[in-house]
Design a protein around this motif. Structure first.
Motif, PDB file in Angstrom:
ATOM      1  N   PRO A 161       0.802  -1.230   0.000  1.00  0.00           N
ATOM      2  CA  PRO A 161       0.000   0.000   0.000  1.00  0.00           C
ATOM      3  C   PRO A 161       0.830   1.273   0.000  1.00  0.00           C
ATOM      4  O   PRO A 161       0.450   2.245  -0.661  1.00  0.00           O
ATOM      5  CB  PRO A 161      -0.817  -0.104   1.291  1.00  0.00           C
ATOM      6  CG  PRO A 161      -0.908  -1.549   1.564  1.00  0.00           C
ATOM      7  CD  PRO A 161       0.373  -2.137   1.088  1.00  0.00           C
ATOM      8  N   SER A 162       1.967   1.277   0.719  1.00  0.00           N
ATOM      9  CA  SER A 162       2.702   2.536   0.757  1.00  0.00           C
ATOM     10  C   SER A 162       3.265   2.858  -0.625  1.00  0.00           C
ATOM     11  O   SER A 162       3.318   4.026  -1.016  1.00  0.00           O
ATOM     12  CB  SER A 162       3.803   2.483   1.819  1.00  0.00           C
ATOM     13  OG  SER A 162       4.632   1.394   1.603  1.00  0.00           O
ATOM     14  N   PHE A 163       3.664   1.830  -1.380  1.00  0.00           N
ATOM     15  CA  PHE A 163       4.131   2.078  -2.744  1.00  0.00           C
ATOM     16  C   PHE A 163       2.968   2.512  -3.635  1.00  0.00           C
ATOM     17  O   PHE A 163       3.100   3.417  -4.460  1.00  0.00           O
ATOM     18  CB  PHE A 163       4.799   0.825  -3.316  1.00  0.00           C
ATOM     19  CG  PHE A 163       6.226   0.684  -2.888  1.00  0.00           C
ATOM     20  CD1 PHE A 163       7.249   1.270  -3.618  1.00  0.00           C
ATOM     21  CD2 PHE A 163       6.558  -0.021  -1.751  1.00  0.00           C
ATOM     22  CE1 PHE A 163       8.573   1.159  -3.223  1.00  0.00           C
ATOM     23  CE2 PHE A 163       7.866  -0.145  -1.342  1.00  0.00           C
ATOM     24  CZ  PHE A 163       8.875   0.447  -2.076  1.00  0.00           C
ATOM     25  N   ALA A 164       1.828   1.855  -3.460  1.00  0.00           N
ATOM     26  CA  ALA A 164       0.678   2.181  -4.307  1.00  0.00           C
ATOM     27  C   ALA A 164       0.262   3.635  -4.085  1.00  0.00           C
ATOM     28  O   ALA A 164      -0.032   4.357  -5.032  1.00  0.00           O
ATOM     29  CB  ALA A 164      -0.476   1.229  -3.998  1.00  0.00           C
ATOM     30  N   ARG A 165       0.265   4.068  -2.816  1.00  0.00           N
ATOM     31  CA  ARG A 165      -0.141   5.447  -2.514  1.00  0.00           C
ATOM     32  C   ARG A 165       0.796   6.450  -3.143  1.00  0.00           C
ATOM     33  O   ARG A 165       0.367   7.404  -3.798  1.00  0.00           O
ATOM     34  CB  ARG A 165      -0.120   5.655  -1.002  1.00  0.00           C
ATOM     35  CG  ARG A 165      -1.319   5.062  -0.355  1.00  0.00           C
ATOM     36  CD  ARG A 165      -1.560   5.686   1.000  1.00  0.00           C
ATOM     37  NE  ARG A 165      -2.903   5.330   1.414  1.00  0.00           N
ATOM     38  CZ  ARG A 165      -3.398   5.624   2.598  1.00  0.00           C
ATOM     39  NH1 ARG A 165      -2.663   6.299   3.455  1.00  0.00           N
ATOM     40  NH2 ARG A 165      -4.620   5.266   2.913  1.00  0.00           N
ATOM     41  N   ILE A 166       2.103   6.200  -2.950  1.00  0.00           N
ATOM     42  CA  ILE A 166       3.102   7.122  -3.494  1.00  0.00           C
ATOM     43  C   ILE A 166       2.982   7.195  -5.012  1.00  0.00           C
ATOM     44  O   ILE A 166       2.946   8.268  -5.604  1.00  0.00           O
ATOM     45  CB  ILE A 166       4.509   6.634  -3.110  1.00  0.00           C
ATOM     46  CG1 ILE A 166       4.672   6.714  -1.608  1.00  0.00           C
ATOM     47  CG2 ILE A 166       5.576   7.388  -3.868  1.00  0.00           C
ATOM     48  CD1 ILE A 166       5.640   7.725  -1.128  1.00  0.00           C
ATOM     49  N   ALA A 167       2.875   5.997  -5.623  1.00  0.00           N
ATOM     50  CA  ALA A 167       2.815   5.946  -7.079  1.00  0.00           C
ATOM     51  C   ALA A 167       1.556   6.649  -7.575  1.00  0.00           C
ATOM     52  O   ALA A 167       1.584   7.370  -8.580  1.00  0.00           O
ATOM     53  CB  ALA A 167       2.836   4.495  -7.559  1.00  0.00           C
ATOM     54  N   ARG A 168       0.453   6.470  -6.852  1.00  0.00           N
ATOM     55  CA  ARG A 168      -0.789   7.072  -7.300  1.00  0.00           C
ATOM     56  C   ARG A 168      -0.709   8.605  -7.224  1.00  0.00           C
ATOM     57  O   ARG A 168      -1.045   9.295  -8.181  1.00  0.00           O
ATOM     58  CB  ARG A 168      -1.943   6.581  -6.442  1.00  0.00           C
ATOM     59  CG  ARG A 168      -3.264   7.232  -6.780  1.00  0.00           C
ATOM     60  CD  ARG A 168      -4.408   6.543  -6.066  1.00  0.00           C
ATOM     61  NE  ARG A 168      -5.642   7.295  -6.222  1.00  0.00           N
ATOM     62  CZ  ARG A 168      -6.044   8.248  -5.380  1.00  0.00           C
ATOM     63  NH1 ARG A 168      -5.298   8.541  -4.335  1.00  0.00           N
ATOM     64  NH2 ARG A 168      -7.179   8.875  -5.580  1.00  0.00           N
ATOM     65  N   SER A 169      -0.225   9.111  -6.089  1.00  0.00           N
ATOM     66  CA  SER A 169      -0.209  10.571  -5.980  1.00  0.00           C
ATOM     67  C   SER A 169       0.761  11.160  -6.985  1.00  0.00           C
ATOM     68  O   SER A 169       0.480  12.206  -7.589  1.00  0.00           O
ATOM     69  CB  SER A 169       0.115  10.997  -4.549  1.00  0.00           C
ATOM     70  OG  SER A 169       1.445  10.664  -4.252  1.00  0.00           O
ATOM     71  N   GLY A 170       1.883  10.457  -7.200  1.00  0.00           N
ATOM     72  CA  GLY A 170       2.822  10.921  -8.221  1.00  0.00           C
ATOM     73  C   GLY A 170       2.179  10.913  -9.596  1.00  0.00           C
ATOM     74  O   GLY A 170       2.304  11.865 -10.385  1.00  0.00           O
ATOM     75  N   THR A 171       1.475   9.822  -9.877  1.00  0.00           N
ATOM     76  CA  THR A 171       0.839   9.687 -11.185  1.00  0.00           C
ATOM     77  C   THR A 171      -0.196  10.791 -11.393  1.00  0.00           C
ATOM     78  O   THR A 171      -0.273  11.384 -12.477  1.00  0.00           O
ATOM     79  CB  THR A 171       0.148   8.313 -11.285  1.00  0.00           C
ATOM     80  OG1 THR A 171       1.101   7.312 -10.969  1.00  0.00           O
ATOM     81  CG2 THR A 171      -0.402   8.082 -12.677  1.00  0.00           C
ATOM     82  N   LEU A 172      -0.972  11.082 -10.379  1.00  0.00           N
ATOM     83  CA  LEU A 172      -1.989  12.122 -10.517  1.00  0.00           C
ATOM     84  C   LEU A 172      -1.347  13.442 -10.895  1.00  0.00           C
ATOM     85  O   LEU A 172      -1.861  14.177 -11.747  1.00  0.00           O
ATOM     86  CB  LEU A 172      -2.772  12.262  -9.203  1.00  0.00           C
ATOM     87  CG  LEU A 172      -3.767  11.140  -8.910  1.00  0.00           C
ATOM     88  CD1 LEU A 172      -4.420  11.329  -7.558  1.00  0.00           C
ATOM     89  CD2 LEU A 172      -4.824  11.072 -10.015  1.00  0.00           C
TER      90      LEU A 172
END
Lengths: 276, 498, 319
Positions: free
Chosen positions: A148-159
């Motif tokens: 989850p911590s990777f998914a969150r970081i990747a998502r906010s970066g992607t946005l």
């Protein structure tokens, strides 16, 4: 500003050095150790540091220095498995969630929150009960809990990336989402992911120590710093050296990965620059 | 809105905290009449008729439950609930004269009907494997309130001895409804209170028939971690460590005049079990080679700081038929290697599936190192003890080698059972054991010695060492039993120094 | 934000919470069914006959379809009944409440220690970030994070309990029995749990305060002649608190499970030691209950953090 600049470089340098030392120890241990780290020598037990045994011997008469060198492998192995799993699963999921604004993204993030409700140590204990205690089991559990911590970081970066002009232009030009993900998103969030890797690595190393202490970590006789610490804790009053040496090794490795993460973060995330 | 939310949060937190303290009642007061004893293994419940393991009888036998006879520190059988007994000439009829004044903690009087009830219940309702010790009983007759007669189907030299263990515990006919949580016995202590994961409180039984115990309350503290257990004694939270399982830490107690260290023997043989029924260890040459390859003296020195005794067979020195067989396989790696070569087993990989307890974890690492010297690869797999070890090794026999401490008294008889997890089947041993039990008592010791020699010759297992009973106590506590020959941690003789 | 909008947001979050709890319960239940070891076999011990095994399996309800076993369990849990342990033969619910009490005290005091350490140190480190003292605090926090909590605990015990004899080395005295002994017993566990988390938190507080210090309104305030602390206290603290609260929520989850290790070191009869004991004796029904309580605890904390965030963040309230 000057001090801040220096401290940032110092973080990077100190972190890099400490991590480098761990890697070096692991590499050296493949070719050479002062003694056989597993060889039990009844007559040599609990010796203090001498020329023959730099860090002395443990209660099995094994050479602590050799164990320490080989134990560095376990430390790296632990981190690579846990962090590798988390990064390889979490990052694509985060990108997916960030790029698809519809129900899919929502679903991924909800599932993410659910995994987040299972703390790493809890998951590792449960996995230990199902598959038997061992390094790999424990680290897969830690890895899953870190997704989850990777998914969150990747998502906010992607946005963030998705709202930039060049992505809007690429989309207008009819580029496929896969292309955009590969060409624009991934390179732009790579820095964030690498920082997260370094931080998660530190957490994984600490988790291995805690799990070894609880009996869910590395199996004997494989040397690991966590297990060295666990095995010598009963001697803390008599031979504190035996617990302190692996304890310090763990602390330095964790410190190294955290400092490295800090240094890299400053390099990749210039937002903080103005007032640091 | 914001302030309200904050107030509500604080109130909720307070409510949670105050409700949490409500459920606890265990009382530990530190005065002269209270003794606090630390243990590592906690009883899962109080019902040793259906739950296996050493922790329950250790806490309850002789202290809460009593049997007709008990074993003293030197292994002799002494009267307890039976004042005296006679044995018929053919050694199948036992007449017990019972104490007239014993009562159970639920108020019921102890009579011969309870003897009949308890022995028959062992045969019918018990589920643990030890119940088979009562198989030899044919019937129990009530000849009067204080006169019970037990008739055996054949003579048995071990039956009366077994009656001093947990299978001989006397239960009240009106006190077995909730054995797991509410034990009812005739002993000097009763179970008042337990705080799971922490302690059991045993206050004295006000109606006890015998001599009042010196300590009016005994608190059994359960501290799983050996280091934490040591620290509890060092920082004055307990008075006695029942058994130290961190042997290298013993010198710190020996060097400190606040404490006394008592070292005696147990009946616990630490055994490297070989799976005799499965290749490659079904080959006696392989078993002998492995036994020769391990230097037991060095193993004891490293794994258990040299505390304990080398025995060489399944007999502790407190048994009448003990004979030192520790020299049967002198350490000789070169010969072991040749033996393996002659058996055609140079490249062996063996799974060492052990109980995840300190002594086994330590011994396993020494064995791994020593066997690697003769080219045998060993994979150590620690299993949760007892649950997983019992299931996978003991029940399913899924192992090559294992390490566990066999604590039960006179457990050499397990080598007569081909279904036991040793997988050992030698009809001669089974026959000798049968003869030793039912033959004349004068021949028992001699026959048992032949059994011990035979299983050693067959290298049926590798008896690493006899587990030491290392007790550390404050100097003011006396009367602790140095040799642990019974299953009980016997509190009845413990008293303050005068 | 209107009241109805608040209620709507609350209802949505609550619905998500409930759904998460249900899904988590299914996951936990399924997980337990794949753990090797038949509870009936474990309960009966080594010489279980096939008939006895079948009877016990029936008694435990293990011979029924999974779905009805699950519904029974969840139904029971909602009415506070966690079933009766296969191993201890005691109801699990009261045990859980008792053990949870210990853990809540431990985590609560650990959190207090962490906050008491992190807020002043973190603020100090941020305000003085250009001075050596600020850098020293940061460095210290980095070191604190790197020490395994159980090693810190063991060293604290060696020093304060064994060598100096000031505090007990472990054990638990309920507060309603002897408040003094209770507090003395809680000091070392709370410290070893709190100090490490405090170090982590110090870094977040520092970053957060630094962020706030860089905001325009604080610069304006400072340009009017306010000293950094004054500006911060008058204008910036709430904004600095926001990210800290988020981290606090995550940390609370970490503390809850970190308590497992600390409970082992200090022999506290909390939820963590109950979990370890139940796993060791393969008391699956108990494990299932404990894991559910821990997971629901984490979900609840996240829920509360979400709510607090909504209440505190002026931007979110405006929208």
């Amino acid at each position: 500003m000057a001090l801040a600049q220096r401290s940032r470089n110092a973080s990077l340098l100190a972190g890099g050095t400490l991590v480098g030392l761990v890697v070096l120890a692991a590499l050296v241990s493949f070719g050479w150790t002062p003694h056989d780290p597993l060889r039990v020598e009844a007559t040599d037990r609990l010796l203090g540091p001498t020329g023959r045994y730099v860090f002395g011997t443990d209660r099995f008469g094994r050479d602590v220095a050799s164990q320490l060198l080989v134990g560095a492998r376990s430390t790296l192995y632990v981190g690579v498995v846990a962090v590798g799993l988390a990064a390889l699963v979490g990052t694509p999921l985060g990108i997916l969630a960030g790029m698809s604004r519809r129900w899919l993204g929502e679903f991924v993030m909800r599932a993410n929150d659910l995994v987040l409700a299972f703390p790493a140590l809890l998951l590792a204990i449960m996995f230990g009960a199902v598959f038997g205690a061992g390094t790999l089991t424990a680290m897969i559990a830690i890895g899953i809990a870190t997704v989850p911590s990777f998914a969150r970081i990747a998502r906010s970066g992607t946005l963030q990336v998705m709202s930039t002009e060049y992505v809007l232009a690429a989309r207008a030009a009819g580029r496929s989402p896969a292309f955009i993900a590969r060409r624009h998103v991934l390179p732009n969030i790579a820095g964030l992911v690498i920082v997260q890797c370094s931080v998660s690595f530190a957490i994984a190393v600490l988790a291995e120590a805690a799990l070894s202490f609880l009996g869910f970590g590395t199996r004997p006789p494989t040397p690991s710093w966590g297990r060295m610490l666990q095995e010598s804790q009963e001697l803390l009053a008599v031979e504190p050296r035996l617990a302190l040496i692996p304890g310090i090794a763990i602390a330095l490795a964790v410190l190294g990965f955290n400092l490295l993460g800090d240094g890299l973060r400053d390099r990749f995330d210039p937002r903080l620059e103005a007032y640091r | 809105m914001r302030r309200k939310a904050r107030c509500a949060a604080v109130l909720a937190l307070l409510a949670v905290l105050s409700s949490c303290s409500a459920g606890s009642t265990a009382t530990v007061s530190q005065d002269e009449s209270t003794l606090s004893v630390g243990f590592t293994a906690e009883p899962e419940n109080f019902d040793f008729t259906s739950t296996d393991g050493a922790a329950i009888p250790q806490a309850l036998l002789y202290n809460v439950y009593e049997s007709l006879v008990k074993v003293d520190a030197r292994g002799r059988i002494k009267p307890l609930l039976a004042k005296s007994w006679t044995v018929s000439r053919d050694r199948t009829v036992y007449d017990f004269q019972l104490r007239p004044d014993a009562t159970f903690s639920n108020g019921a009087k102890f009579t011969a009907r309870d003897v009949k009830f308890s022995i028959e219940r062992a045969k019918t309702d018990w589920t643990i494997s030890l119940k088979s010790k009562m198989d030899v009983v044919d019937r129990v007759e009530v000849l009067g309130p204080t006169h019970a007669r037990v008739v055996l189907s054949r003579p048995s030299n071990s039956w009366l001895f077994d009656m001093a263990s947990r299978v001989g515990a006397m239960f009240s006919r009106t006190g077995v409804a909730d054995l797991a949580n509410k034990p009812v016995g005739t002993g000097p202590y009763v179970v008042a209170d337990r705080r799971r994961g922490d302690s059991i409180v045993l206050p004295e039984n006000p109606n006890y028939w015998g001599r009042k115990p010196a300590y009016r309350t005994v608190v059994l503290k359960y501290i799983a971690d050996p280091t934490a257990l040591n620290n509890a004694l060092l920082s004055n939270e307990i008075d006695v460590i029942s058994q130290i399982t961190a042997p290298d830490s013993v010198p710190q107690f020996e060097a400190d005049n606040r404490f006394r260290v008592i070292q005696g023997t147990t009946s616990g043989e630490v055994v490297l079990a070989y799976n005799n029924a499965k290749p490659p260890l079904d080959d006696v040459r392989v078993r002998r080679a492995l036994t020769m390859a391990i230097d037991r003296k060095a193993l004891l020195d490293t794994a258990w700081a040299g505390r304990g005794e080398l025995i060489g067979s399944m007999v502790p020195p407190t048994d009448p038929w003990f004979e030192d067989l520790s020299g049967a396989y002198p350490h000789d790696p070169a010969r072991a290697k040749r033996l393996l070569a002659s058996a055609g087993k140079q490249n062996m990989s063996l799974r060492l599936r052990i109980a995840n307890l300190p002594y086994a974890m330590s011994a396993a690492q020494v064995i791994e190192s020593e066997l690697s010297e003769i080219g045998v690869r060993v994979t150590i797999e620690p299993l949760d003890f007892p649950a997983v070890w019992l299931k996978e090794v003991f029940t399913d026999h899924d192992y090559d080698m294992s390490i566990v401490q066999h604590v039960e008294a006179r457990d050499i008889v397990t080598f007569g059972d081909p279904d036991f997890y040793w997988g050992y089947h030698n009809p001669r041993v089974a026959r000798l054991l049968e003869q030793a039990d039912s033959g004349p008592p004068s021949r028992q010791a001699g026959t048992m010695r032949r059994v011990a020699r035979q299983i050693t010759a067959d290298a049926a297992a590798n008896w690493l060492f006899l587990f030491p009973n290392v007790i550390a106590a404050k100097t003011k506590v006396t009367g602790l039993v140095p040799n642990q020959v019974s299953e009980s941690f016997d509190l009845t003789g413990v008293k303050p120094a005068r | 934000m209107t009241t109805s909008a608040v209620l709507m947001a609350l209802a949505r979050r609550a619905a998500i919470l409930l759904a998460s709890v249900l899904v988590a319960s299914v996951v936990i239940f399924l997980f337990m069914t794949v753990i090797p070891g038949d509870p009936a076999q474990v309960a009966l011990g080594v010489n279980a006959t096939p008939e006895l095994l079948a009877r016990t399996r029936h008694e435990f309800g293990l011979d029924r379809p999974l779905i009805s076993q699950y519904l029974d369990w969840v139904g029971g849990v909602f009415s506070g009944d966690f079933g009766t342990s296969y191993v201890t033969r005691e109801p699990i619910g009261p045990q859980l409440v008792d053990r949870l009490g210990v853990t809540v005290w431990l985590v609560g005091t650990g959190m207090l220690v962490a906050l008491a350490m992190a807020i002043p140190l973190g603020t100090l480190a941020a305000v003085r970030h250009r001075k050596p003292s600020g850098a020293a605090i940061s460095g210290f926090a980095q070191l604190g994070i790197a020490v395994p909590a159980f090693l810190a605990g063991m060293l604290l015990v060696q020093l304060f309990a064994v060598r100096l004899g000031w505090l007990p080395s472990g054990g638990w005295t309920p507060p309603n029995q002897d408040a003094g002994a209770f507090l003395r017993g809680l000091v070392l566990p709370a410290l070893s749990l709190g100090l490490v988390q405090g170090a982590v938190l110090t870094r977040y507080v520092r970053t957060s305060v630094l962020d706030t210090l860089g905001q325009d309104y604080l610069r304006t305030a400072r340009s009017k002649g306010l000293r950094p602390y004054q500006a911060l206290f008058r204008h910036g603290l709430r904004n600095a608190a926001l990210p800290v609260i988020t981290v606090l929520g995550l940390q609370l989850a970490t503390l809850l499970i970190g308590a497992v290790v600390v409970e082992r070191v200090f022999v506290l009869p909390g939820l963590g030691s109950m979990l370890l004991d139940s796993v060791a004796s393969r008391d699956l029904l108990a494990v299932q209950g404990i894991v559910l309580v821990l997971v629901v605890g984490v979900l609840l904390v996240n829920f509360v953090v979400d709510l607090l965030y909504t209440v505190l963040d002026p931007r979110l309230r405006g929208s």
